[in-house]
Scaffold this active site. Structure first.
Site, PDB file in Angstrom:
ATOM      1  N   HIS A 283       5.349  11.877   2.728  1.00  0.00           N
ATOM      2  CA  HIS A 283       5.257  12.063   4.183  1.00  0.00           C
ATOM      3  C   HIS A 283       6.592  11.720   4.833  1.00  0.00           C
ATOM      4  O   HIS A 283       7.020  10.570   4.778  1.00  0.00           O
ATOM      5  CB  HIS A 283       4.149  11.167   4.761  1.00  0.00           C
ATOM      6  CG  HIS A 283       2.768  11.656   4.433  1.00  0.00           C
ATOM      7  ND1 HIS A 283       1.649  10.868   4.582  1.00  0.00           N
ATOM      8  CD2 HIS A 283       2.344  12.865   3.985  1.00  0.00           C
ATOM      9  CE1 HIS A 283       0.578  11.589   4.230  1.00  0.00           C
ATOM     10  NE2 HIS A 283       0.967  12.788   3.862  1.00  0.00           N
TER      11      HIS A 283
ATOM     12  N   HIS B 290       0.808  -1.219   0.000  1.00  0.00           N
ATOM     13  CA  HIS B 290       0.000   0.000   0.000  1.00  0.00           C
ATOM     14  C   HIS B 290       0.843   1.272   0.000  1.00  0.00           C
ATOM     15  O   HIS B 290       0.299   2.363  -0.099  1.00  0.00           O
ATOM     16  CB  HIS B 290      -0.994   0.001   1.162  1.00  0.00           C
ATOM     17  CG  HIS B 290      -0.390  -0.342   2.483  1.00  0.00           C
ATOM     18  ND1 HIS B 290       0.348   0.547   3.184  1.00  0.00           N
ATOM     19  CD2 HIS B 290      -0.397  -1.491   3.191  1.00  0.00           C
ATOM     20  CE1 HIS B 290       0.770  -0.048   4.298  1.00  0.00           C
ATOM     21  NE2 HIS B 290       0.333  -1.269   4.324  1.00  0.00           N
TER      22      HIS B 290
ATOM     23  N   THR C 137      -2.499   8.614   8.775  1.00  0.00           N
ATOM     24  CA  THR C 137      -3.559   8.496   7.763  1.00  0.00           C
ATOM     25  C   THR C 137      -3.830   7.032   7.399  1.00  0.00           C
ATOM     26  O   THR C 137      -4.548   6.759   6.442  1.00  0.00           O
ATOM     27  CB  THR C 137      -3.186   9.279   6.486  1.00  0.00           C
ATOM     28  OG1 THR C 137      -2.008   8.712   5.913  1.00  0.00           O
ATOM     29  CG2 THR C 137      -2.969  10.754   6.795  1.00  0.00           C
TER      30      THR C 137
ATOM     31  N   HIS D 183       2.106   8.909  -1.164  1.00  0.00           N
ATOM     32  CA  HIS D 183       0.693   8.666  -1.448  1.00  0.00           C
ATOM     33  C   HIS D 183       0.356   9.223  -2.829  1.00  0.00           C
ATOM     34  O   HIS D 183       0.791  10.315  -3.188  1.00  0.00           O
ATOM     35  CB  HIS D 183      -0.196   9.350  -0.401  1.00  0.00           C
ATOM     36  CG  HIS D 183      -0.041   8.757   0.967  1.00  0.00           C
ATOM     37  ND1 HIS D 183      -0.822   7.713   1.417  1.00  0.00           N
ATOM     38  CD2 HIS D 183       0.818   9.041   1.966  1.00  0.00           C
ATOM     39  CE1 HIS D 183      -0.451   7.390   2.651  1.00  0.00           C
ATOM     40  NE2 HIS D 183       0.551   8.181   3.017  1.00  0.00           N
TER      41      HIS D 183
END
Lengths: 239, 239
Positions: free
Chosen positions: B126, B82, B195, B109
């Protein structure tokens, strides 16, 4: 006491009308997680769109029985805030089991709403067709950022109106869409829903797999005019 | 009867372990709308991230009290399915009110998780920092597709491992990140959360506004390696 009650009722009505006046959006308390407040189907529907489609469920050479896209003149482009929509004077149709559908409007989402094996694309166009009984069928087309400009997008990109305003576009080469997607040589066909409130179901979806190019500047202009307008994927029926 | 009960307990345990063994994802029944099943905070937290930030709330020249990014050697890159995450041997720190934070890892992301006035960006990095008391502070940096390659991404893009695998990267020009964002000349600083599950709160966020370039091919490679991995925006505390 009577006056007090009148006040209470009066202010309650104001509040109710405020809630209903609010339009859906893609963030905050009018965002996708709260669309059930606009229409229950968005929350409780069992065949909601978009979905994450497994790549191996696309079917080669699958398409509606007949698809025609003709070039269009004097169409209307509208900036609805949450999308850019083109309507009026469109000449495209498709046939599904003897039912003829005509192109009502098309609009865009950034990033794509449907996904393929968890992957997404930069833009998804939705060509919304309707038959005489108001049945809906939508063709979804993916676009990815590219070094190559896409002629189809030029008159759209250079005519995006201000928010909540409209313009007329002289000519749109709608035929190139169907050339682009190479006669839809691979699609995923399923019954889903509108991807915005009221989230009505019974929509006959044809998601085309071959991903089309869109120029980098075309993409950025379209994206920044609309912002994020992609509903999160819904659980597929039966999962 | 006793045998029957043993069976029931045995199969219940199997099912429980199946549920816990499942990892979170970005679609279906392990997608963002169901992360409350992994940790209640994801559902009931009051300071969840990401959020849609009003542009006028970015503060010019705001940044942590001290920020240093040094180039790094022999870092580890991991494809976690992911996300793509870089960790080990990183040499960057920031200071917030006498507390020193060190860079633990950074990851990406696609598309961006935070938004600005409803707009999103193609990539968000991030940079996750931690102090000796395990307090977390994250710097978020936006990237948009561009004709110009971004040198910082090259060693990452060309070394993306297979899913659930790791590699070592000889050299990462981490200093260029801070050059890129021009000493964070405009940031939005707030207390939010991770998140991804467990969605822990108390994270000191610094979202940098100046959007950085990433090359088209760099972007597409990174995006397709991770797929859609952007949690939908959360309602801001008090809204």
């Amino acid at each position: 006491m009577k006056l007090f009650l009148t006040f209470v009722i009066f202010f309650s009505l104001i509040q109710i009308s405020t809630i209903f006046a609010a339009d859906f959006s893609y963030s905050g308390t009018t965002g996708p997680a709260f669309w059930g407040n606009f229409n229950e189907t968005c929350l409780k529907g069992k065949n909601q769109s978009p979905i994450d489609i497994p790549y191996n469920e696309f079917i080669k050479f699958s398409k509606p029985d007949d698809v025609e896209f003709h070039d269009a003149h004097d169409v209307v482009i509208e900036n609805k805030g949450h999308t850019i929509e083109i309507s009026k004077n469109l000449d495209a149709k498709l046939k599904i089991k003897d039912n003829e559908y005509n192109l009502l409007q098309f609009h865009f989402h950034t990033p794509s709403e449907h996904r393929v094996n968890g992957k997404y694309y930069d833009v998804e166009a939705h060509f919304v067709f309707t038959d005489t009984k108001d049945n809906l069928s939508v063709i979804g087309v993916f676009y990815d950022v590219s070094d190559r400009r896409n002629r189809f997008f030029d008159p759209i990109i250079y005519n995006i109106p201000d928010e909540n305003a409209k313009k007329t576009i002289d000519f749109i080469k709608l035929s190139s869409v169907i050339e682009d997607i190479n006669w839809m040589n691979s699609t995923y066909n399923y019954f889903g829903s509108l991807t915005t409130p009221p989230c009505s179901e019974g929509v006959n979806w044809w998601v085309a797999y071959p991903v089309q190019p869109i120029g980098k500047n075309q993409y950025l202009k379209l994206r920044d005019a609309m912002g994020f307008n992609s509903r999160y994927t819904q659980v597929r029926n039966g999962e």
